[in-house]
Design a protein around this motif. Structure first.
Motif, PDB file in Angstrom:
ATOM      1  N   UNK A   8       0.850  -1.194   0.000  1.00  0.00           N
ATOM      2  CA  UNK A   8       0.000   0.000   0.000  1.00  0.00           C
ATOM      3  C   UNK A   8       0.881   1.238   0.000  1.00  0.00           C
ATOM      4  N   UNK A   9       0.333   2.334  -0.506  1.00  0.00           N
ATOM      5  CA  UNK A   9       1.043   3.604  -0.443  1.00  0.00           C
ATOM      6  C   UNK A   9       0.066   4.724  -0.103  1.00  0.00           C
ATOM      7  N   UNK A  10       0.582   5.684   0.682  1.00  0.00           N
ATOM      8  CA  UNK A  10      -0.173   6.876   1.022  1.00  0.00           C
ATOM      9  C   UNK A  10       0.662   8.095   0.703  1.00  0.00           C
ATOM     10  N   UNK A  11       0.330   8.787  -0.383  1.00  0.00           N
ATOM     11  CA  UNK A  11       1.108   9.944  -0.854  1.00  0.00           C
ATOM     12  C   UNK A  11       2.571   9.568  -1.095  1.00  0.00           C
ATOM     13  N   UNK A  12       2.790   8.360  -1.589  1.00  0.00           N
ATOM     14  CA  UNK A  12       4.141   7.916  -1.912  1.00  0.00           C
ATOM     15  C   UNK A  12       4.891   7.259  -0.771  1.00  0.00           C
ATOM     16  N   UNK A  13       4.368   7.337   0.440  1.00  0.00           N
ATOM     17  CA  UNK A  13       4.922   6.643   1.601  1.00  0.00           C
ATOM     18  C   UNK A  13       4.418   5.200   1.513  1.00  0.00           C
ATOM     19  N   UNK A  14       5.295   4.219   1.248  1.00  0.00           N
ATOM     20  CA  UNK A  14       4.824   2.875   0.922  1.00  0.00           C
ATOM     21  C   UNK A  14       5.141   1.863   2.014  1.00  0.00           C
ATOM     22  N   UNK A  15       4.244   0.878   2.131  1.00  0.00           N
ATOM     23  CA  UNK A  15       4.304  -0.074   3.239  1.00  0.00           C
ATOM     24  C   UNK A  15       3.930  -1.479   2.780  1.00  0.00           C
ATOM     25  N   UNK A  16       4.610  -2.453   3.360  1.00  0.00           N
ATOM     26  CA  UNK A  16       4.229  -3.855   3.221  1.00  0.00           C
ATOM     27  C   UNK A  16       3.211  -4.155   4.309  1.00  0.00           C
ATOM     28  N   UNK A  17       2.076  -4.716   3.921  1.00  0.00           N
ATOM     29  CA  UNK A  17       1.023  -5.065   4.870  1.00  0.00           C
ATOM     30  C   UNK A  17       0.935  -6.584   5.012  1.00  0.00           C
ATOM     31  N   UNK A  18       0.878  -7.043   6.252  1.00  0.00           N
ATOM     32  CA  UNK A  18       0.748  -8.469   6.545  1.00  0.00           C
ATOM     33  C   UNK A  18      -0.490  -8.683   7.414  1.00  0.00           C
ATOM     34  N   UNK A  19      -1.376  -9.575   6.960  1.00  0.00           N
ATOM     35  CA  UNK A  19      -2.522  -9.972   7.782  1.00  0.00           C
ATOM     36  C   UNK A  19      -2.010 -10.985   8.805  1.00  0.00           C
ATOM     37  N   UNK A  20      -1.803 -10.532  10.036  1.00  0.00           N
ATOM     38  CA  UNK A  20      -1.195 -11.374  11.067  1.00  0.00           C
ATOM     39  C   UNK A  20      -2.186 -11.693  12.178  1.00  0.00           C
ATOM     40  N   UNK A  21      -3.451 -11.824  11.834  1.00  0.00           N
ATOM     41  CA  UNK A  21      -4.452 -12.162  12.860  1.00  0.00           C
ATOM     42  C   UNK A  21      -4.217 -13.553  13.432  1.00  0.00           C
ATOM     43  N   UNK A  22      -3.498 -14.392  12.714  1.00  0.00           N
ATOM     44  CA  UNK A  22      -3.154 -15.731  13.214  1.00  0.00           C
ATOM     45  C   UNK A  22      -1.877 -15.725  14.044  1.00  0.00           C
ATOM     46  N   UNK A  23      -1.180 -14.570  14.091  1.00  0.00           N
ATOM     47  CA  UNK A  23       0.058 -14.389  14.855  1.00  0.00           C
ATOM     48  C   UNK A  23       1.167 -15.343  14.394  1.00  0.00           C
ATOM     49  N   UNK A  24       1.205 -15.641  13.100  1.00  0.00           N
ATOM     50  CA  UNK A  24       2.221 -16.551  12.570  1.00  0.00           C
ATOM     51  C   UNK A  24       3.473 -15.833  12.077  1.00  0.00           C
ATOM     52  N   UNK A  25       3.389 -14.524  11.877  1.00  0.00           N
ATOM     53  CA  UNK A  25       4.546 -13.817  11.338  1.00  0.00           C
ATOM     54  C   UNK A  25       5.646 -13.719  12.394  1.00  0.00           C
ATOM     55  N   UNK A  26       6.895 -14.045  12.026  1.00  0.00           N
ATOM     56  CA  UNK A  26       8.008 -13.980  12.997  1.00  0.00           C
ATOM     57  C   UNK A  26       8.424 -12.531  13.246  1.00  0.00           C
ATOM     58  N   UNK A  27       7.642 -11.828  14.048  1.00  0.00           N
ATOM     59  CA  UNK A  27       7.773 -10.377  14.203  1.00  0.00           C
ATOM     60  C   UNK A  27       9.070  -9.937  14.878  1.00  0.00           C
ATOM     61  N   UNK A  28       9.761 -10.846  15.542  1.00  0.00           N
ATOM     62  CA  UNK A  28      11.019 -10.480  16.204  1.00  0.00           C
ATOM     63  C   UNK A  28      12.235 -10.687  15.311  1.00  0.00           C
ATOM     64  N   UNK A  29      12.002 -11.120  14.078  1.00  0.00           N
ATOM     65  CA  UNK A  29      13.095 -11.382  13.149  1.00  0.00           C
ATOM     66  C   UNK A  29      13.439 -10.081  12.412  1.00  0.00           C
ATOM     67  N   UNK A  30      14.352  -9.300  12.990  1.00  0.00           N
ATOM     68  CA  UNK A  30      14.719  -7.997  12.440  1.00  0.00           C
ATOM     69  C   UNK A  30      15.288  -8.136  11.031  1.00  0.00           C
ATOM     70  N   UNK A  31      16.103  -9.158  10.816  1.00  0.00           N
ATOM     71  CA  UNK A  31      16.719  -9.361   9.503  1.00  0.00           C
ATOM     72  C   UNK A  31      15.669  -9.648   8.433  1.00  0.00           C
ATOM     73  N   UNK A  32      14.646 -10.414   8.792  1.00  0.00           N
ATOM     74  CA  UNK A  32      13.577 -10.729   7.840  1.00  0.00           C
ATOM     75  C   UNK A  32      12.824  -9.469   7.435  1.00  0.00           C
ATOM     76  N   UNK A  33      12.418  -8.675   8.427  1.00  0.00           N
ATOM     77  CA  UNK A  33      11.672  -7.446   8.139  1.00  0.00           C
ATOM     78  C   UNK A  33      12.513  -6.513   7.277  1.00  0.00           C
ATOM     79  N   UNK A  34      13.778  -6.356   7.641  1.00  0.00           N
ATOM     80  CA  UNK A  34      14.677  -5.500   6.871  1.00  0.00           C
ATOM     81  C   UNK A  34      14.835  -6.002   5.440  1.00  0.00           C
ATOM     82  N   UNK A  35      14.952  -7.316   5.281  1.00  0.00           N
ATOM     83  CA  UNK A  35      15.076  -7.921   3.948  1.00  0.00           C
ATOM     84  C   UNK A  35      13.828  -7.653   3.116  1.00  0.00           C
ATOM     85  N   UNK A  36      12.660  -7.807   3.707  1.00  0.00           N
ATOM     86  CA  UNK A  36      11.410  -7.592   2.973  1.00  0.00           C
ATOM     87  C   UNK A  36      11.284  -6.140   2.515  1.00  0.00           C
TER      88      UNK A  36
END
Length: 262
Positions: A8-36
């Motif tokens: 998604x983008x808002x006025x050019x500010x862009x973001x990766x969105x993850x539906x994490x209602x199942x809490x499966x995303x490894x949110x503490x993996x800094x390297x993964x988030x940075x890579x994405x």
């Protein structure tokens, strides 16, 4: 491992969105988030946002800067996650959600999202520079000829200035008035460590600085950014700003799956 994502983008500010209602995303993996978030080896974005369930509101927003670290509030990210929640069928025209800085509400009018920001009580204003805490810390620097200003190098110097050690550094907004009802803002964002095309909390801070310097207790202000135009509304009461709203476009760009085995 495949991760389904939305961009998604808002006025050019862009973001990766993850539906994490199942809490499966490894949110503490800094390297993964940075890579994405990496624009050369990953998906590419200014940040990553998780949408999670919340017991007190429609959903919870968890925001990460592109360096992989969880960060403070992101205004355009907040508007984008509202559009994301609408597209997922979680909400319709009104949304409530919790973020790191507390509760928010938002109104949806097609691709225009109007987000209520926190009350702003922490700020200092001077002719040389100002500081506002709008969910994230923002240094406001007035400049002339902003179009040709060296935002990257000047912003980097201020971002790491000793006076902002207590806030873990600061975002830096360079501001130039256009008219009595419009300003131009360019922002160096901490965590991204570069200029972004827009910054929601920064635009909000710059607009409130304009209001404070011009003694406008209630009003609205158009804000030009490199990625388009946003609008800020406010009402000042008891020496602090409340009913602060950030309005602008928020749109889905694409969706896909990232194969982490590649």
């Amino acid at each position: 491992m495949n991760i389904k994502f939305y961009k998604y983008q808002g006025a050019g500010n862009d973001f990766i969105m993850i539906d994490d209602r199942s809490l499966n995303f490894p949110k503490d993996n800094i390297q993964l988030v940075s890579h994405m978030c990496n624009r050369h080896f990953g998906i590419g974005s200014d940040g990553l946002i998780l949408l999670q369930n919340d017991t007190l509101s429609d959903f919870r927003m968890v925001y990460y800067n592109s360096d992989g670290n969880e960060s403070t509030m992101c205004g355009n990210g907040g508007r984008c996650i509202v559009a994301f929640a609408r597209d997922l069928g979680i909400i319709d025209k009104i949304a409530t959600f919790n973020a790191i800085d507390g509760g928010h509400i938002a109104e949806i009018n097609y691709d225009i999202i109007k987000l209520k920001m926190i009350n702003v009580k922490e700020y200092t204003v001077s002719d040389q520079y100002s500081f506002f805490q709008t969910g994230s810390p923002h240094h406001i620097q007035p400049v002339n000829n902003l179009k040709n200003h060296d935002v990257y190098n000047e912003g980097k110097k201020i971002r790491y200035a000793e006076m902002y050690n207590s806030t873990g550094g600061t975002n830096v907004n360079f501001v130039e008035p256009i008219s009595k009802d419009e300003i131009f803002v360019r922002t160096y964002e901490r965590g991204v460590e570069d200029e972004t095309l827009a910054c929601g909390t920064g635009v909000t801070a710059a607009a409130l600085d304009f209001a404070e310097k011009n003694n406008i207790r209630m009003g609205e202000l158009k804000v030009k950014v490199l990625g388009g135009e946003l609008k800020v509304y406010w009402f000042k009461k008891h020496d602090y700003y409340q009913d602060v709203w950030l309005e602008g476009p928020a749109k889905n760009v694409f969706k896909g799956e990232l194969d982490l085995d590649l």
